[in-house]
Design an enzyme around this catalytic site. Structure first.
Site: not given
Length: 271
Positions: A53-54
């Site tokens: 995830e970002t």
């Protein structure tokens, strides 16, 4: 000579649920400053970072500041799509604000697709206030092919799905050791091929002594509370990178997930 058309954004990589670099769950955190970044750019950056995830933190009002405000917008993107909830990237976002931006707030509020989430300081830990995601029992036969890929011939005691979190949870039979859990190496391409419906987007494998980490605990907390007759747990992530956290199921339908975090990278990304 600097290109005036090139924009730069602060970006960090944070290892969540650990106090050591190169352990725990890594996430990227991008501060949007005053830039209105399109969803297309957010997705491209997430693909470029290529982490699970970002996270994107944005200011909510013109006078807000990452170093002093206490309420922000927060979104999470995998390399391929946006997700409604990510626990470890939320912890990473709070750590970025607390540790790198020197934000003095005792509690931060994040406006997200899962509603308002909260992060507060608890000594060396950051505690997240997340929604509880309840689950329903499932017929093992329905997921027999997927189970074979994930756990092979290991006996499965319980199987259940959280439709809100889109996670399938597999509880292995009591007596299964941590070493057995850590030895699992399912082939993700085969898992995707075995499940073509959009019912689940992740599989959690758990044993009685050793639940896993992250937003998975918004699903696991209520299950283990019923099974063990208690509402507070210590959890260890069984993976090569490891990870430790504390979990508490509250009576108001929320889950406190607390862990440490370490910032391992700081820089600017050009777009």
């Amino acid at each position: 000579m600097a290109d005036p058309d090139v924009k730069k954004l602060p970006i960090f990589q944070v290892d969540a649920f650990t106090d050591k670099p190169f352990a725990g769950n890594p996430a990227a955190v991008c501060l949007l400053e005053d830039m209105d970044l399109t969803e297309e750019h957010q997705q491209k950056i997430a693909a470029e970072m290529n982490l699970s995830e970002t996270a994107y933190l944005r200011k909510l009002n013109p006078g807000d500041d990452f170093s002093s405000s206490s309420k922000f917008g927060l979104r999470w993107f995998t390399p391929t799509n946006e997700v409604a909830l990510c626990g470890h990237a939320t912890l990473a976002s709070a750590a970025t604000l607390f540790y790198m931006m020197k934000n003095p707030s005792s509690q931060l509020t994040f406006q997200t697709l899962s509603g308002d989430l909260f992060a507060r300081r608890e000594g060396d830990f950051i505690s997240l206030d997340l929604p509880e995601n309840k689950s329903q029992p499932q017929d093992k036969e329905t997921y027999s092919q997927l189970l074979q890929i994930v756990v092979g011939d290991l006996p499965v005691q319980d199987l259940f799905v959280s439709h809100t979190a889109k996670k399938l949870v597999v509880r292995l039979q009591d007596g299964t050791t941590r070493q057995t859990l850590e030895s699992l190496r399912p082939d993700t391409a085969s898992m995707l091929a075995a499940h073509t419906q959009d019912i689940i987007r992740g599989v959690i494998v758990t044993v009685k002594e050793d639940p896993v980490t992250g937003s998975a605990h918004t699903v696991l907390a209520s299950y283990w509370a019923k099974e063990l007759g208690k509402t507070e747990f210590y959890a260890r992530q069984c993976s090569a990178r490891g990870g430790d956290l504390k979990v508490r199921l509250r009576e108001d339908g929320r889950v406190d997930v607390a862990g440490k975090a370490t910032v391992v990278l700081q820089g600017m990304i050009r777009i």
